[in-house]
Write a protein that holds these residues in place. Structure first.
Motif, mmCIF file in Angstrom:
data_model
loop_
_atom_site.group_PDB
_atom_site.id
_atom_site.type_symbol
_atom_site.label_atom_id
_atom_site.label_comp_id
_atom_site.label_asym_id
_atom_site.label_seq_id
_atom_site.Cartn_x
_atom_site.Cartn_y
_atom_site.Cartn_z
ATOM 1 N N UNK A 32 58.527 62.726 94.567
ATOM 2 C CA UNK A 32 57.638 63.079 93.463
ATOM 3 C C UNK A 32 56.290 62.447 93.732
ATOM 4 N N UNK A 34 52.006 62.149 92.650
ATOM 5 C CA UNK A 34 51.093 62.253 91.519
ATOM 6 C C UNK A 34 49.675 61.906 91.963
ATOM 7 N N UNK A 51 56.547 68.036 92.561
ATOM 8 C CA UNK A 51 57.874 67.657 93.028
ATOM 9 C C UNK A 51 58.048 68.106 94.472
ATOM 10 N N UNK A 93 56.860 58.418 94.287
ATOM 11 C CA UNK A 93 58.060 57.689 93.876
ATOM 12 C C UNK A 93 59.281 58.341 94.490
ATOM 13 N N UNK A 95 63.434 58.678 93.859
ATOM 14 C CA UNK A 95 64.347 58.593 92.725
ATOM 15 C C UNK A 95 65.228 57.360 92.780
ATOM 16 N N UNK A 102 56.081 53.696 90.770
ATOM 17 C CA UNK A 102 55.128 54.471 91.546
ATOM 18 C C UNK A 102 54.486 53.569 92.586
ATOM 19 N N UNK B 33 56.010 48.466 83.991
ATOM 20 C CA UNK B 33 55.538 47.977 85.279
ATOM 21 C C UNK B 33 54.257 47.153 85.107
ATOM 22 N N UNK B 35 50.962 46.100 87.562
ATOM 23 C CA UNK B 35 50.242 46.271 88.812
ATOM 24 C C UNK B 35 49.011 45.376 88.802
ATOM 25 N N UNK B 45 52.221 46.611 93.149
ATOM 26 C CA UNK B 45 53.273 46.374 92.173
ATOM 27 C C UNK B 45 53.662 44.900 92.138
ATOM 28 N N UNK B 94 57.054 54.268 81.667
ATOM 29 C CA UNK B 94 57.505 55.568 82.143
ATOM 30 C C UNK B 94 58.903 55.828 81.602
ATOM 31 N N UNK B 98 63.749 61.138 86.436
ATOM 32 C CA UNK B 98 63.000 61.614 87.596
ATOM 33 C C UNK B 98 61.836 62.506 87.179
ATOM 34 N N UNK B 99 60.823 62.523 88.033
ATOM 35 C CA UNK B 99 59.715 63.464 87.925
ATOM 36 C C UNK B 99 58.950 63.375 86.614
ATOM 37 N N UNK B 102 53.718 58.040 84.879
ATOM 38 C CA UNK B 102 53.568 56.756 84.194
ATOM 39 C C UNK B 102 52.284 56.764 83.383
#
Lengths: 114, 113
Positions: A32, A34, A51, A93, A95, A102, B33, B35, B45, B94, B98-99, B102
């Protein structure tokens, strides 16, 4: 070792032209991807994602292309506008890795001149 | 309005002092998270948490500590052991699925004086 690489620190484009920002990745487990836009002293804002089952995703002026065999993705902005001037981060990322955190590249600063 | 809030926006710390950065979200996200952004370094991270009372180290966890006692909150403590704490700190959350993207807070700029 960087897993997500944005090899161009900066890009300058004229208003109305196309901006192409590039990103390479090394981790084949990434599924994935972004793009985020960031202004100084602010948090990043989400732009568009894709994706790994797709090779293109479009949202208005923004299109992201994914080439899995080359482990490469790109963000196209058409037409570019002065308000697009910002730092653009590519992120990825996997899974089942790192709690789906990320992983970001170092960013590309886009300057759009009028 | 749902969102993620970081406070304070600017923070000054004397060398040798610990300082805690706040991060609160009302998006009902499980994962959170931290950062750190330095010039030319992108976002790195520090720590992440997928669920309450559980967290893992990221790539640059040394000198930092976190807690996750509530789903909505994920504070970050910058300890005196962190050698270069001056940076821009970003918190994100987030959905733990999946998919999904954030969402980020507005950041805290920490300066050691």
């Amino acid at each position: 070792d960087q897993q997500v690489k944005q090899n161009s620190p900066s890009l300058s484009v004229q208003e109305g032209r196309i901006s192409i920002l590039n990103c390479d990745y090394t981790n084949s487990m990434f599924d994935y991807f972004l793009w985020y836009k960031k202004y100084p002293a602010e948090g990043p804002t989400f732009l568009i994602s894709i994706s790994s089952i797709k090779d293109k995703n479009e949202d208005g002026r923004f299109t992201v292309f994914l080439n899995k065999s080359a482990k490469h993705l790109s963000l196209h902005i058409v037409p570019s506008q002065p308000g697009d001037s910002a730092v653009y981060f590519c992120a990825a990322s996997a899974r089942n890795q790192a709690g789906t955190a990320l992983i970001f590249g170092k960013g590309t600063t886009l300057s759009v001149s009028s | 309005d749902g969102g993620i809030t970081q406070s304070p926006k600017y923070l000054f710390r004397k060398e040798g002092q610990n300082v805690t950065l706040s991060c609160e979200q009302n998006l009902n996200h499980d994962a959170m998270y931290w950062y750190r952004q330095d010039p030319g370094q992108g976002l790195r991270l520090i720590y992440y948490s997928q669920i309450v009372n559980d967290f893992q180290k990221g790539d640059i966890a040394e000198g930092y500590s976190v807690s996750r006692e509530k789903k909505e909150s994920f504070p970050l403590t910058v300890t005196s052991a962190q050698k270069n704490p001056t940076a821009f700190y970003l918190c994100a959350s987030r959905l733990r699925r999946a998919n999904t993207e954030a969402f980020f807070g507005q950041g805290t700029r920490l300066t050691v004086v």
